[in-house]
Design a protein around this motif. Sequence first.
Motif, PDB file in Angstrom:
ATOM      1  N   SER A 108     -31.345  -4.991 -38.040  1.00 20.69           N
ATOM      2  CA  SER A 108     -31.125  -6.434 -37.417  1.00 20.69           C
ATOM      3  C   SER A 108     -31.063  -7.744 -38.560  1.00 20.69           C
ATOM      4  CB  SER A 108     -32.371  -6.708 -36.327  1.00 20.69           C
ATOM      5  OG  SER A 108     -31.638  -5.466 -35.519  1.00 20.69           O
ATOM      6  N   PRO A 109     -30.614  -9.070 -38.277  1.00 26.84           N
ATOM      7  CA  PRO A 109     -30.989  -9.897 -38.858  1.00 26.84           C
ATOM      8  C   PRO A 109     -32.511 -10.918 -38.328  1.00 26.84           C
ATOM      9  CG  PRO A 109     -29.503 -10.746 -37.010  1.00 26.84           C
ATOM     10  CD  PRO A 109     -29.467  -9.110 -37.005  1.00 26.84           C
ATOM     11  N   HIS A 110     -33.164 -11.011 -39.949  1.00 24.07           N
ATOM     12  CA  HIS A 110     -34.382 -12.032 -39.490  1.00 24.07           C
ATOM     13  C   HIS A 110     -34.258 -12.827 -40.593  1.00 24.07           C
ATOM     14  CE1 HIS A 110     -38.175 -11.703 -39.157  1.00 24.07           C
ATOM     15  NE2 HIS A 110     -38.804 -11.871 -39.602  1.00 24.07           N
ATOM     16  N   LEU A 111     -34.783 -14.041 -40.528  1.00 23.00           N
ATOM     17  CA  LEU A 111     -35.282 -14.646 -41.153  1.00 23.00           C
ATOM     18  C   LEU A 111     -36.544 -15.841 -41.182  1.00 23.00           C
ATOM     19  CD1 LEU A 111     -33.628 -17.690 -42.347  1.00 23.00           C
ATOM     20  CD2 LEU A 111     -32.917 -19.186 -40.561  1.00 23.00           C
ATOM     21  N   ILE A 112     -36.823 -16.062 -42.492  1.00 25.44           N
ATOM     22  CA  ILE A 112     -38.126 -17.123 -42.768  1.00 25.44           C
ATOM     23  C   ILE A 112     -37.913 -17.812 -43.158  1.00 25.44           C
ATOM     24  CG2 ILE A 112     -40.490 -17.250 -43.643  1.00 25.44           C
ATOM     25  CD1 ILE A 112     -40.296 -14.395 -43.487  1.00 25.44           C
ATOM     26  N   VAL A 113     -37.915 -19.687 -42.728  1.00 21.31           N
ATOM     27  CA  VAL A 113     -37.438 -20.674 -43.348  1.00 21.31           C
ATOM     28  C   VAL A 113     -39.112 -20.974 -43.427  1.00 21.31           C
ATOM     29  CG1 VAL A 113     -36.830 -22.913 -43.252  1.00 21.31           C
ATOM     30  CG2 VAL A 113     -35.775 -21.062 -42.570  1.00 21.31           C
ATOM     31  N   SER A 114     -39.309 -21.294 -45.567  1.00 16.43           N
ATOM     32  CA  SER A 114     -40.412 -21.714 -45.752  1.00 16.43           C
ATOM     33  C   SER A 114     -40.453 -23.292 -46.425  1.00 16.43           C
ATOM     34  CB  SER A 114     -41.478 -20.992 -47.100  1.00 16.43           C
ATOM     35  OG  SER A 114     -40.356 -20.330 -48.282  1.00 16.43           O
ATOM     36  N   ARG A 115     -41.718 -24.183 -46.064  1.00 14.78           N
ATOM     37  CA  ARG A 115     -42.135 -25.000 -47.301  1.00 14.78           C
ATOM     38  C   ARG A 115     -42.344 -24.532 -48.519  1.00 14.78           C
ATOM     39  NH1 ARG A 115     -38.207 -28.824 -44.868  1.00 14.78           N
ATOM     40  NH2 ARG A 115     -38.275 -27.860 -42.380  1.00 14.78           N
ATOM     41  N   HIS A 116     -42.157 -25.574 -49.536  1.00 15.75           N
ATOM     42  CA  HIS A 116     -43.480 -25.666 -50.515  1.00 15.75           C
ATOM     43  C   HIS A 116     -43.608 -26.743 -51.678  1.00 15.75           C
ATOM     44  CE1 HIS A 116     -38.993 -25.335 -51.680  1.00 15.75           C
ATOM     45  NE2 HIS A 116     -39.621 -26.006 -52.593  1.00 15.75           N
ATOM     46  N   ASP A 117     -44.547 -26.670 -52.385  1.00 15.17           N
ATOM     47  CA  ASP A 117     -44.864 -28.075 -53.439  1.00 15.17           C
ATOM     48  C   ASP A 117     -44.605 -27.374 -54.409  1.00 15.17           C
ATOM     49  OD1 ASP A 117     -47.086 -27.099 -54.243  1.00 15.17           O
ATOM     50  OD2 ASP A 117     -48.293 -27.888 -52.559  1.00 15.17           O
ATOM     51  N   ALA A 118     -45.011 -28.464 -55.881  1.00 13.28           N
ATOM     52  CA  ALA A 118     -45.383 -27.715 -56.779  1.00 13.28           C
ATOM     53  C   ALA A 118     -45.082 -25.732 -57.282  1.00 13.28           C
ATOM     54  CB  ALA A 118     -44.830 -28.998 -57.628  1.00 13.28           C
ATOM     55  N   GLN A 119     -46.398 -26.142 -56.699  1.00 12.35           N
ATOM     56  CA  GLN A 119     -47.122 -25.323 -57.138  1.00 12.35           C
ATOM     57  C   GLN A 119     -47.362 -23.646 -55.703  1.00 12.35           C
ATOM     58  OE1 GLN A 119     -50.821 -27.452 -57.426  1.00 12.35           O
ATOM     59  NE2 GLN A 119     -50.991 -27.051 -59.889  1.00 12.35           N
ATOM     60  N   VAL A 120     -47.676 -23.933 -54.684  1.00 14.14           N
ATOM     61  CA  VAL A 120     -47.568 -22.669 -53.418  1.00 14.14           C
ATOM     62  C   VAL A 120     -46.343 -23.045 -52.861  1.00 14.14           C
ATOM     63  CG1 VAL A 120     -49.052 -22.242 -51.884  1.00 14.14           C
ATOM     64  CG2 VAL A 120     -49.561 -23.011 -54.023  1.00 14.14           C
ATOM     65  N   ALA A 121     -45.457 -22.485 -52.145  1.00 15.90           N
ATOM     66  CA  ALA A 121     -45.034 -21.925 -51.313  1.00 15.90           C
ATOM     67  C   ALA A 121     -45.759 -21.743 -49.930  1.00 15.90           C
ATOM     68  CB  ALA A 121     -43.605 -21.071 -51.377  1.00 15.90           C
ATOM     69  N   GLU A 122     -45.346 -21.506 -48.472  1.00 14.74           N
ATOM     70  CA  GLU A 122     -45.840 -21.514 -47.200  1.00 14.74           C
ATOM     71  C   GLU A 122     -45.312 -20.608 -46.225  1.00 14.74           C
ATOM     72  OE1 GLU A 122     -49.613 -21.457 -46.260  1.00 14.74           O
ATOM     73  OE2 GLU A 122     -49.781 -23.604 -47.310  1.00 14.74           O
ATOM     74  N   LEU A 124     -45.758 -17.452 -44.966  1.00 11.89           N
ATOM     75  CA  LEU A 124     -46.250 -16.987 -43.502  1.00 11.89           C
ATOM     76  C   LEU A 124     -47.465 -18.057 -43.009  1.00 11.89           C
ATOM     77  CD1 LEU A 124     -44.673 -13.590 -44.078  1.00 11.89           C
ATOM     78  CD2 LEU A 124     -43.433 -15.064 -41.893  1.00 11.89           C
ATOM     79  N   PRO A 125     -48.064 -18.003 -41.762  1.00 13.99           N
ATOM     80  CA  PRO A 125     -49.197 -18.041 -41.407  1.00 13.99           C
ATOM     81  C   PRO A 125     -50.473 -17.457 -42.648  1.00 13.99           C
ATOM     82  CG  PRO A 125     -48.043 -18.351 -40.190  1.00 13.99           C
ATOM     83  CD  PRO A 125     -46.943 -17.661 -40.364  1.00 13.99           C
ATOM     84  N   GLY A 126     -51.312 -17.856 -43.410  1.00 18.95           N
ATOM     85  CA  GLY A 126     -51.936 -16.850 -44.151  1.00 18.95           C
ATOM     86  C   GLY A 126     -51.592 -16.260 -45.188  1.00 18.95           C
ATOM     87  N   VAL A 127     -49.998 -17.055 -46.068  1.00 20.15           N
ATOM     88  CA  VAL A 127     -49.429 -16.021 -46.979  1.00 20.15           C
ATOM     89  C   VAL A 127     -48.720 -17.116 -48.017  1.00 20.15           C
ATOM     90  CG1 VAL A 127     -47.819 -14.642 -47.428  1.00 20.15           C
ATOM     91  CG2 VAL A 127     -48.651 -13.824 -45.480  1.00 20.15           C
ATOM     92  N   ARG A 128     -49.796 -17.448 -48.799  1.00 20.79           N
ATOM     93  CA  ARG A 128     -49.142 -18.224 -49.975  1.00 20.79           C
ATOM     94  C   ARG A 128     -48.658 -17.726 -51.459  1.00 20.79           C
ATOM     95  NH1 ARG A 128     -51.729 -23.758 -48.746  1.00 20.79           N
ATOM     96  NH2 ARG A 128     -52.560 -23.591 -51.209  1.00 20.79           N
ATOM     97  N   ILE A 129     -47.409 -18.451 -51.517  1.00 21.81           N
ATOM     98  CA  ILE A 129     -46.831 -17.678 -52.707  1.00 21.81           C
ATOM     99  C   ILE A 129     -46.154 -18.496 -54.293  1.00 21.81           C
ATOM    100  CG2 ILE A 129     -44.614 -16.706 -53.590  1.00 21.81           C
ATOM    101  CD1 ILE A 129     -44.182 -15.697 -51.003  1.00 21.81           C
ATOM    102  N   PRO A 130     -47.169 -18.239 -54.880  1.00 22.11           N
ATOM    103  CA  PRO A 130     -46.659 -19.165 -56.127  1.00 22.11           C
ATOM    104  C   PRO A 130     -45.594 -19.352 -56.068  1.00 22.11           C
ATOM    105  CG  PRO A 130     -48.011 -17.764 -56.856  1.00 22.11           C
ATOM    106  CD  PRO A 130     -47.321 -17.218 -55.366  1.00 22.11           C
ATOM    107  N   VAL A 131     -45.219 -20.939 -56.467  1.00 21.66           N
ATOM    108  CA  VAL A 131     -43.897 -21.131 -57.023  1.00 21.66           C
ATOM    109  C   VAL A 131     -43.031 -20.823 -58.461  1.00 21.66           C
ATOM    110  CG1 VAL A 131     -42.276 -23.487 -56.886  1.00 21.66           C
ATOM    111  CG2 VAL A 131     -43.257 -22.668 -54.821  1.00 21.66           C
ATOM    112  N   ARG A 132     -42.525 -19.911 -58.371  1.00 19.18           N
ATOM    113  CA  ARG A 132     -41.821 -19.537 -59.597  1.00 19.18           C
ATOM    114  C   ARG A 132     -40.460 -19.695 -59.817  1.00 19.18           C
ATOM    115  NH1 ARG A 132     -41.171 -15.357 -63.838  1.00 19.18           N
ATOM    116  NH2 ARG A 132     -42.546 -15.503 -65.664  1.00 19.18           N
ATOM    117  N   PRO A 133     -39.744 -21.472 -59.725  1.00 17.54           N
ATOM    118  CA  PRO A 133     -38.692 -21.086 -59.818  1.00 17.54           C
ATOM    119  C   PRO A 133     -38.056 -20.926 -61.077  1.00 17.54           C
ATOM    120  CG  PRO A 133     -39.863 -23.606 -60.210  1.00 17.54           C
ATOM    121  CD  PRO A 133     -40.470 -22.826 -59.997  1.00 17.54           C
ATOM    122  N   PHE A 134     -36.061 -20.484 -60.375  1.00 18.44           N
ATOM    123  CA  PHE A 134     -35.481 -19.649 -61.194  1.00 18.44           C
ATOM    124  C   PHE A 134     -34.070 -19.163 -61.514  1.00 18.44           C
ATOM    125  CE2 PHE A 134     -36.613 -16.290 -58.814  1.00 18.44           C
ATOM    126  CZ  PHE A 134     -35.589 -14.559 -59.025  1.00 18.44           C
TER     127      PHE A 134
END
Length: 309
Positions: A108-122, A124-134
């Motif tokens: 089934s389809p599933h979608l997560i839209v997240s926001r980020h600044d220069a360092q961290v992407a939010e 999911l609630p309580g889940v922060r991923i370091p931004v490493r653009p490539f």
Amino acid sequence: MHQHSLHHHARHLGWDRATTPALTLAPGDRVDVHCADASGGQITPDAPVDAVAGLSAERANPLSGPLYVDGAEPGDALAIDILDIHPSGWGWTAIIPGFGLLAEDFPSPHLIVSRHDAQVAEFLPGVRIPVRPFIGTIGVAPVEHGTHAVIPPYRTGGNMDCRDLIPGARLWLPVAVPGALLSLGDTHVAQGDGEVCGTAVEAPMDVQLQITLHKGKGPPSPMLDVPATPLRNEHQRGFCVTTGIGPDLMTAACDAVRHLVDTLCSRHHMRPEDAYCLISVAADLHISEIVDAPHWMVSAYFPNAVIAY
């Protein structure tokens, strides 16, 4: 050295040596490229999950370019220095039916839209991923005539989804046709090695490159020089590592990811769909052992630091 810009209008779908170049560069020139996200604008910051179900594969992974490099001939090496990448502030990750390592498990389809600044992407609630653009997709036109699909990578590059195509890296590509015809797109905010659900944190971005030419030094396939930056910044709390073992590497990879999905759901009370997407953007698949026949081992490394306790 000259500075060039490549904007929204110069996009195409598919690798084809007959595609008209969007720009001509001299070796040593720099170029700013605006890259679309992998959906080609079909998924927006406020998109519902229905946008995933309605995705048109024909519009996926649009390429910016091609760039014709003066003097480039078959057998040469094109060296692409990634000078800078500017993320857009938002990104998306999706489970697309029929696509991904565990497509049968997640129909089934599933979608997560997240926001980020220069360092961290939010993510999911309580889940922060370091931004490493490539750059997820970058390559030159193949020698064979006709249009070639964008999704698989080739000896001439393409959709490699290598998370080390970051600012400071140099990519070497074998030139196969006159002018090389370099194109790129599919920019990512963050991704784990393997991109197991089929998507990373996908986002439009602005990329700055410098192109040089090395006569007669074409590599047999893409090669990278990666800067001395940590491959993983999220090591402070260690890793949860699950494994798959057996006579087939693909099956072992599937087993390692399934085990990690189950572990994240059990330890952190996640929905399986969210865990699968999180693994795609934050966990790395390693071939831990490939010599002890008849069984090989694949490990999935998940950095504990991305989840707040």
